[in-house]
Design a protein around this motif. Structure first.
Motif, PDB file in Angstrom:
ATOM      1  N   GLU A   1       0.815  -1.205   0.000  1.00  0.00           N
ATOM      2  CA  GLU A   1       0.000   0.000   0.000  1.00  0.00           C
ATOM      3  C   GLU A   1       0.852   1.260   0.000  1.00  0.00           C
ATOM      4  O   GLU A   1       0.533   2.226  -0.687  1.00  0.00           O
ATOM      5  CB  GLU A   1      -0.940  -0.004   1.203  1.00  0.00           C
ATOM      6  CG  GLU A   1      -2.002  -1.079   1.106  1.00  0.00           C
ATOM      7  CD  GLU A   1      -2.919  -1.089   2.300  1.00  0.00           C
ATOM      8  OE1 GLU A   1      -3.054  -0.044   2.970  1.00  0.00           O
ATOM      9  OE2 GLU A   1      -3.500  -2.147   2.567  1.00  0.00           O
ATOM     10  N   ARG A   2       1.927   1.262   0.792  1.00  0.00           N
ATOM     11  CA  ARG A   2       2.714   2.483   0.904  1.00  0.00           C
ATOM     12  C   ARG A   2       4.223   2.251   0.900  1.00  0.00           C
ATOM     13  O   ARG A   2       4.967   3.022   0.322  1.00  0.00           O
ATOM     14  CB  ARG A   2       2.317   3.238   2.166  1.00  0.00           C
ATOM     15  CG  ARG A   2       3.084   4.518   2.312  1.00  0.00           C
ATOM     16  CD  ARG A   2       2.413   5.529   3.145  1.00  0.00           C
ATOM     17  NE  ARG A   2       3.226   6.740   3.113  1.00  0.00           N
ATOM     18  CZ  ARG A   2       3.108   7.719   3.924  1.00  0.00           C
ATOM     19  NH1 ARG A   2       2.187   7.670   4.850  1.00  0.00           N
ATOM     20  NH2 ARG A   2       3.884   8.766   3.841  1.00  0.00           N
ATOM     21  N   PHE A   3       4.675   1.213   1.571  1.00  0.00           N
ATOM     22  CA  PHE A   3       6.107   0.995   1.745  1.00  0.00           C
ATOM     23  C   PHE A   3       6.579  -0.252   0.999  1.00  0.00           C
ATOM     24  O   PHE A   3       5.914  -1.278   1.024  1.00  0.00           O
ATOM     25  CB  PHE A   3       6.465   0.843   3.227  1.00  0.00           C
ATOM     26  CG  PHE A   3       6.208   2.083   4.019  1.00  0.00           C
ATOM     27  CD1 PHE A   3       7.116   3.129   4.014  1.00  0.00           C
ATOM     28  CD2 PHE A   3       5.045   2.222   4.760  1.00  0.00           C
ATOM     29  CE1 PHE A   3       6.881   4.284   4.727  1.00  0.00           C
ATOM     30  CE2 PHE A   3       4.797   3.377   5.485  1.00  0.00           C
ATOM     31  CZ  PHE A   3       5.716   4.408   5.464  1.00  0.00           C
ATOM     32  N   VAL A   4       7.747  -0.138   0.366  1.00  0.00           N
ATOM     33  CA  VAL A   4       8.403  -1.254  -0.295  1.00  0.00           C
ATOM     34  C   VAL A   4       9.797  -1.357   0.301  1.00  0.00           C
ATOM     35  O   VAL A   4      10.542  -0.377   0.311  1.00  0.00           O
ATOM     36  CB  VAL A   4       8.495  -1.032  -1.823  1.00  0.00           C
ATOM     37  CG1 VAL A   4       9.312  -2.131  -2.476  1.00  0.00           C
ATOM     38  CG2 VAL A   4       7.107  -0.935  -2.435  1.00  0.00           C
ATOM     39  N   LEU A   5      10.146  -2.520   0.835  1.00  0.00           N
ATOM     40  CA  LEU A   5      11.470  -2.729   1.424  1.00  0.00           C
ATOM     41  C   LEU A   5      12.340  -3.477   0.435  1.00  0.00           C
ATOM     42  O   LEU A   5      11.917  -4.491  -0.122  1.00  0.00           O
ATOM     43  CB  LEU A   5      11.365  -3.529   2.722  1.00  0.00           C
ATOM     44  CG  LEU A   5      10.935  -2.741   3.961  1.00  0.00           C
ATOM     45  CD1 LEU A   5       9.532  -2.223   3.851  1.00  0.00           C
ATOM     46  CD2 LEU A   5      11.101  -3.569   5.193  1.00  0.00           C
ATOM     47  N   LEU A   6      13.545  -2.953   0.209  1.00  0.00           N
ATOM     48  CA  LEU A   6      14.482  -3.579  -0.716  1.00  0.00           C
ATOM     49  C   LEU A   6      15.643  -4.165   0.074  1.00  0.00           C
ATOM     50  O   LEU A   6      16.390  -3.447   0.721  1.00  0.00           O
ATOM     51  CB  LEU A   6      15.002  -2.556  -1.730  1.00  0.00           C
ATOM     52  CG  LEU A   6      15.996  -3.090  -2.755  1.00  0.00           C
ATOM     53  CD1 LEU A   6      15.324  -4.115  -3.667  1.00  0.00           C
ATOM     54  CD2 LEU A   6      16.581  -1.955  -3.576  1.00  0.00           C
ATOM     55  N   ALA A   7      15.774  -5.488   0.026  1.00  0.00           N
ATOM     56  CA  ALA A   7      16.851  -6.188   0.726  1.00  0.00           C
ATOM     57  C   ALA A   7      17.424  -7.232  -0.232  1.00  0.00           C
ATOM     58  O   ALA A   7      16.951  -8.357  -0.291  1.00  0.00           O
ATOM     59  CB  ALA A   7      16.324  -6.843   1.999  1.00  0.00           C
ATOM     60  N   VAL A   8      18.396  -6.804  -1.027  1.00  0.00           N
ATOM     61  CA  VAL A   8      19.042  -7.672  -2.004  1.00  0.00           C
ATOM     62  C   VAL A   8      20.550  -7.511  -1.867  1.00  0.00           C
ATOM     63  O   VAL A   8      21.019  -6.518  -1.313  1.00  0.00           O
ATOM     64  CB  VAL A   8      18.609  -7.333  -3.450  1.00  0.00           C
ATOM     65  CG1 VAL A   8      17.117  -7.542  -3.640  1.00  0.00           C
ATOM     66  CG2 VAL A   8      19.008  -5.921  -3.835  1.00  0.00           C
ATOM     67  N   PRO A   9      21.328  -8.456  -2.372  1.00  0.00           N
ATOM     68  CA  PRO A   9      22.777  -8.232  -2.395  1.00  0.00           C
ATOM     69  C   PRO A   9      23.076  -6.984  -3.231  1.00  0.00           C
ATOM     70  O   PRO A   9      22.379  -6.703  -4.210  1.00  0.00           O
ATOM     71  CB  PRO A   9      23.326  -9.487  -3.071  1.00  0.00           C
ATOM     72  CG  PRO A   9      22.252 -10.514  -2.914  1.00  0.00           C
ATOM     73  CD  PRO A   9      20.960  -9.759  -2.909  1.00  0.00           C
TER      74      PRO A   9
END
Length: 97
Positions: free
Chosen positions: A21-29
């Motif tokens: 809805e509002r937040f996208v978390l990016l956790a990639v190498p």
């Protein structure tokens, strides 16, 4: 499981972005940081990207390899432009390695 909370489930990036809805978390190498951002850029309108990526050196993950922008978060903002709000979080890096 707590009452009223949906079950945890996995999905592909596009489905996750559509569900956010509002937040996208990016956790990639870090090696996949820019490619992932290019792939999801068109789905980030109106959302806040929380960049959790630490730019660890390829082949030597105890070393930091800072991008020319200064941090992975600043590199994300430069790549995505001003249309997407980007914030950084949880960048736990020791002062010396």
């Amino acid at each position: 499981m707590s009452a009223g909370l949906p079950p945890i489930r996995g999905c592909d990036n596009r489905s996750a972005l559509n569900a956010a809805e509002r937040f996208v978390l990016l956790a990639v190498p870090y090696s996949g940081h820019d490619a992932t951002l290019y792939a999801i850029k068109s789905h980030l309108a109106g959302k806040v990207l929380v960049d959790l990526v630490v730019p660890l050196a390829a082949g030597y993950p105890r070393a930091i390899e800072m991008p020319k922008e200064g941090s992975a978060t600043e590199a994300a903002q430069a790549l995505l432009g001003s249309e997407v709000k980007v914030v950084g979080a949880l960048h736990n890096v020791p002062p010396t390695l």
